[in-house]
Design a protein around this motif. Structure first.
Motif, PDB file in Angstrom:
ATOM      1  N   LEU A 238      22.426 -16.836  19.809  1.00  0.00           N
ATOM      2  CA  LEU A 238      22.684 -16.983  21.221  1.00  0.00           C
ATOM      3  C   LEU A 238      21.398 -16.604  22.085  1.00  0.00           C
ATOM      4  O   LEU A 238      21.150 -17.166  22.806  1.00  0.00           O
ATOM      5  N   ALA A 239      20.551 -15.375  21.539  1.00  0.00           N
ATOM      6  CA  ALA A 239      19.471 -15.318  22.041  1.00  0.00           C
ATOM      7  C   ALA A 239      18.233 -16.098  21.479  1.00  0.00           C
ATOM      8  O   ALA A 239      17.288 -16.069  21.971  1.00  0.00           O
ATOM      9  N   ARG A 240      18.396 -16.805  20.600  1.00  0.00           N
ATOM     10  CA  ARG A 240      17.492 -17.587  20.030  1.00  0.00           C
ATOM     11  C   ARG A 240      16.156 -17.168  19.446  1.00  0.00           C
ATOM     12  O   ARG A 240      15.230 -17.475  19.502  1.00  0.00           O
ATOM     13  N   ARG A 241      16.513 -15.799  18.983  1.00  0.00           N
ATOM     14  CA  ARG A 241      15.334 -14.848  18.215  1.00  0.00           C
ATOM     15  C   ARG A 241      16.073 -13.756  17.605  1.00  0.00           C
ATOM     16  O   ARG A 241      17.162 -13.622  17.593  1.00  0.00           O
ATOM     17  N   GLU A 242      15.232 -13.168  16.884  1.00  0.00           N
ATOM     18  CA  GLU A 242      15.950 -12.102  16.007  1.00  0.00           C
ATOM     19  C   GLU A 242      15.798 -10.781  16.925  1.00  0.00           C
ATOM     20  O   GLU A 242      14.791 -10.237  16.779  1.00  0.00           O
ATOM     21  N   VAL A 243      16.966 -10.420  17.199  1.00  0.00           N
ATOM     22  CA  VAL A 243      17.192  -9.259  17.957  1.00  0.00           C
ATOM     23  C   VAL A 243      17.929  -8.356  17.213  1.00  0.00           C
ATOM     24  O   VAL A 243      17.761  -7.231  17.890  1.00  0.00           O
ATOM     25  N   ALA A 244      18.631  -8.757  16.275  1.00  0.00           N
ATOM     26  CA  ALA A 244      19.296  -7.793  15.408  1.00  0.00           C
ATOM     27  C   ALA A 244      19.408  -7.947  14.064  1.00  0.00           C
ATOM     28  O   ALA A 244      18.818  -8.740  13.510  1.00  0.00           O
ATOM     29  N   ILE A 245      19.536  -6.783  13.310  1.00  0.00           N
ATOM     30  CA  ILE A 245      19.045  -6.990  11.825  1.00  0.00           C
ATOM     31  C   ILE A 245      20.303  -7.534  11.042  1.00  0.00           C
ATOM     32  O   ILE A 245      21.573  -6.950  11.256  1.00  0.00           O
ATOM     33  N   VAL A 246      20.164  -8.649  10.423  1.00  0.00           N
ATOM     34  CA  VAL A 246      21.174  -9.252   9.402  1.00  0.00           C
ATOM     35  C   VAL A 246      21.247  -8.611   8.160  1.00  0.00           C
ATOM     36  O   VAL A 246      20.381  -8.902   7.362  1.00  0.00           O
ATOM     37  N   SER A 247      22.391  -8.210   7.775  1.00  0.00           N
ATOM     38  CA  SER A 247      22.205  -7.835   6.288  1.00  0.00           C
ATOM     39  C   SER A 247      23.907  -8.102   5.730  1.00  0.00           C
ATOM     40  O   SER A 247      24.805  -7.941   6.413  1.00  0.00           O
ATOM     41  N   PRO A 248      23.913  -8.281   4.331  1.00  0.00           N
ATOM     42  CA  PRO A 248      25.352  -8.499   3.907  1.00  0.00           C
ATOM     43  C   PRO A 248      26.050  -7.103   3.624  1.00  0.00           C
ATOM     44  O   PRO A 248      27.100  -7.157   3.354  1.00  0.00           O
ATOM     45  N   HIS A 249      25.217  -6.048   3.787  1.00  0.00           N
ATOM     46  CA  HIS A 249      26.025  -4.532   3.964  1.00  0.00           C
ATOM     47  C   HIS A 249      26.546  -4.319   5.086  1.00  0.00           C
ATOM     48  O   HIS A 249      25.991  -4.576   6.086  1.00  0.00           O
ATOM     49  N   ALA A 250      28.034  -3.835   4.873  1.00  0.00           N
ATOM     50  CA  ALA A 250      28.699  -3.410   6.002  1.00  0.00           C
ATOM     51  C   ALA A 250      28.034  -2.330   6.525  1.00  0.00           C
ATOM     52  O   ALA A 250      27.500  -1.073   6.051  1.00  0.00           O
ATOM     53  N   GLY A 251      28.140  -1.950   8.047  1.00  0.00           N
ATOM     54  CA  GLY A 251      27.502  -1.002   8.511  1.00  0.00           C
ATOM     55  C   GLY A 251      26.084  -0.986   9.000  1.00  0.00           C
ATOM     56  O   GLY A 251      25.639   0.079   9.373  1.00  0.00           O
ATOM     57  N   PHE A 346      38.176 -19.693  19.100  1.00  0.00           N
ATOM     58  CA  PHE A 346      37.072 -20.342  18.605  1.00  0.00           C
ATOM     59  C   PHE A 346      36.811 -20.376  17.222  1.00  0.00           C
ATOM     60  O   PHE A 346      37.123 -19.213  16.557  1.00  0.00           O
ATOM     61  N   ARG A 347      36.353 -21.504  16.493  1.00  0.00           N
ATOM     62  CA  ARG A 347      35.998 -21.457  15.320  1.00  0.00           C
ATOM     63  C   ARG A 347      34.624 -21.860  15.341  1.00  0.00           C
ATOM     64  O   ARG A 347      34.009 -22.842  15.671  1.00  0.00           O
ATOM     65  N   ILE A 348      33.782 -21.054  14.568  1.00  0.00           N
ATOM     66  CA  ILE A 348      32.247 -21.215  14.707  1.00  0.00           C
ATOM     67  C   ILE A 348      31.802 -20.798  13.180  1.00  0.00           C
ATOM     68  O   ILE A 348      32.239 -20.190  12.353  1.00  0.00           O
ATOM     69  N   SER A 349      30.495 -21.285  12.837  1.00  0.00           N
ATOM     70  CA  SER A 349      29.736 -20.808  12.034  1.00  0.00           C
ATOM     71  C   SER A 349      28.531 -20.386  12.489  1.00  0.00           C
ATOM     72  O   SER A 349      27.531 -21.062  12.918  1.00  0.00           O
ATOM     73  N   ALA A 350      28.229 -18.892  12.791  1.00  0.00           N
ATOM     74  CA  ALA A 350      27.190 -18.132  13.546  1.00  0.00           C
ATOM     75  C   ALA A 350      25.972 -18.787  12.606  1.00  0.00           C
ATOM     76  O   ALA A 350      24.754 -18.626  12.827  1.00  0.00           O
ATOM     77  N   ALA A 351      26.152 -18.780  11.223  1.00  0.00           N
ATOM     78  CA  ALA A 351      24.855 -18.840  10.552  1.00  0.00           C
ATOM     79  C   ALA A 351      24.516 -20.201  10.438  1.00  0.00           C
ATOM     80  O   ALA A 351      23.224 -20.607  10.614  1.00  0.00           O
ATOM     81  N   ARG A 352      25.378 -21.311  10.651  1.00  0.00           N
ATOM     82  CA  ARG A 352      24.767 -22.744  10.515  1.00  0.00           C
ATOM     83  C   ARG A 352      24.731 -23.280  12.140  1.00  0.00           C
ATOM     84  O   ARG A 352      24.322 -24.267  12.347  1.00  0.00           O
ATOM     85  N   GLY A 353      25.508 -22.635  13.001  1.00  0.00           N
ATOM     86  CA  GLY A 353      25.533 -23.236  14.284  1.00  0.00           C
ATOM     87  C   GLY A 353      26.717 -23.987  14.794  1.00  0.00           C
ATOM     88  O   GLY A 353      26.745 -24.412  15.977  1.00  0.00           O
ATOM     89  N   ASP A 354      27.591 -24.371  13.646  1.00  0.00           N
ATOM     90  CA  ASP A 354      28.904 -24.999  14.139  1.00  0.00           C
ATOM     91  C   ASP A 354      29.797 -24.320  15.125  1.00  0.00           C
ATOM     92  O   ASP A 354      29.836 -23.198  15.035  1.00  0.00           O
TER      93      ASP A 354
END
Length: 444
Positions: A238-251, A346-354
């Protein structure tokens, strides 16, 4: 000398360095300041070029000087403008030279606008609009503030107040002539017709605005849900930039992350919250607590869930949209949006943009409905709405009590006129002036 009688100065343009910087001076010493620094007083409202010198006659800068004698000036006082080169050294020398004059001091935030208000150059609604215009981040905020600055609400409020005073005069005349038979009835009937018309007009304005005053603060959308469902990926998209850290680890997200968006001119604050789950980690527990609190305060909650999940959805006063993420992991799964009962899904793919374009369009539609008729909004702030509501209530009481005595009706009209006077800043508003004007930037 009282601070309000002193001459003030401030840098009124952007932060240095810049090509040109504008320094404004306002007050009784402005003419002496111009004469001392530039050696002459310009023809009013005509720019001249002058070599500015300090008290030791050392040159400061080759500048442009303008002179606006009061009361025909922005503040109603004598005002001077020095357009100098915007280097830090030039500005430091110029501000130091101004500070050396007796009874000349640096302005407080909003002091130029406050003097304009106190000298009758603008009413309080226009002063508030000027602050909103300065801080406008989106085009819709700018347009609403500009309309208010041109007197959209102030002109209407002045007209309403004059009509209330005219109706009050009729009722009070009826009181004065109460011993002359049918004279009171002849006066009170047209007064009540005016009051009813005014009541309906102001009530209609209040009803038509929706929450237009919230346009200056914006819509708050919280992205919530269990851990590791893609909340940070969505806010980055949504921001079109890296504002949050994305990690496969929960928390991974433990604090609240905010990003300001402009969605079709509507200001929207999107909040990425910590994953909501039971945990023994005290730091993550605090993140979950904050996530729940921000979701409860939001205007809209996007509850993000895995494509097959979505049962434990946030419950609260704000509307909740269920957003199924990671549809890219479905082999050929559908991407169309659906309605899950009364809750939008809604059904989306946040990673792919769908599906993101559909979600964003829905957010824009929600904002448009939430803010109401902001394009023609009469009300810009909650303070204004409160005072108009008080006015309507006084007018309503006036019509109810007139049969019990004209004196009671006249008192309610005085209260209605007083509320509109407070709206314009012309009566009994000293307690709120400091709050309003300290929000301004220095130099305005």
């Amino acid at each position: 000398m009282h601070p309000r009688d002193q001459t003030i100065f401030a840098l009124s343009s952007g932060r240095p360095p810049s090509a040109i910087a504008i320094i404004r001076v306002s007050g009784p010493m402005a003419e002496s300041v111009v004469l001392a620094l530039a050696g002459k007083i310009p023809v009013p409202r005509m720019a001249i070029r002058a070599l500015l010198r300090d008290s030791d006659r050392q040159p400061i800068d080759d500048a442009v000087v303008l002179w606006f004698p009061g009361p025909a000036s922005a503040t109603g006082e004598d005002v001077a403008e020095f357009h100098v080169h915007g280097g830090r050294a030039v500005l430091a020398a110029m501000l130091s030279a101004l500070d050396a004059f007796e009874n000349v001091r640096a302005a407080e935030p909003g002091e130029f606008t406050r003097r304009a208000f106190e000298n009758g150059k603008l009413d309080l609604t226009e002063a508030e609009a000027l602050d909103d215009l300065i801080h406008a981040d989106t085009d819709r905020q700018r347009r609403q503030a500009l309309r208010q600055l041109k007197g959209l609400l102030g002109d209407r409020a002045r007209d309403w107040r004059e009509r209330i005073i005219a109706a009050s005069a009729l009722i009070e005349a009826g009181i004065d002539f109460s011993d002359e038979g049918d004279v009171p009835a002849e006066l009170i009937a047209p007064a009540l017709a005016r009051i009813k018309s005014l009541h309906d007009e102001i009530q209609k304005a209040l009803a038509a605005q929706g929450q237009s005053e919230r346009l200056r603060d914006g819509l708050v959308v919280a992205i919530a849900g269990p851990p590791n469902v893609g909340k940070s990926t969505l806010i980055n998209q949504l921001a079109r930039r890296e504002v949050a850290i994305v990690s496969p680890h929960a928390g991974t997200t433990r604090d609240v992350i905010e990003v300001q968006l402009d969605l079709d001119g509507y200001p929207v604050t999107v909040i990425d919250t910590a994953g909501i789950r039971e945990t023994d980690d005290p730091v993550e527990q605090e993140g979950v607590r904050r996530a729940r609190a921000r979701a409860a305060e939001a205007d809209l909650v996007l509850w993000l869930a895995d494509r097959e999940d979505g049962s434990a959805v946030h419950q609260g006063a704000a509307p909740v949209w269920l957003v199924h993420n990671k549809i890219d992991l479905d082999a050929g799964g559908p991407t169309e949006q659906g309605e899950g009962g009364v809750r939008p899904e809604f059904r989306i793919s946040a990673a792919r943009g769908d599906g993101l374009s559909e979600l964003i369009r829905a957010l824009v539609d929600f904002a448009q409905e939430y803010f109401g008729t902001s394009d023609g909004a009469l009300i810009g702030r909650a303070r204004q709405r409160k005072l108009l509501q008080e006015t309507v209530e006084s007018l309503s009481r006036c019509m109810q009590v007139v049969g019990q005595g004209e004196e009671l009706a006249a008192e309610e009209l005085r209260r209605a006129a007083h509320s509109l006077g407070r709206l314009l800043g012309r009566v009994d508003v000293e307690d709120i002036l400091d709050v309003i004007f300290r929000e301004f930037c220095v130099g305005k």
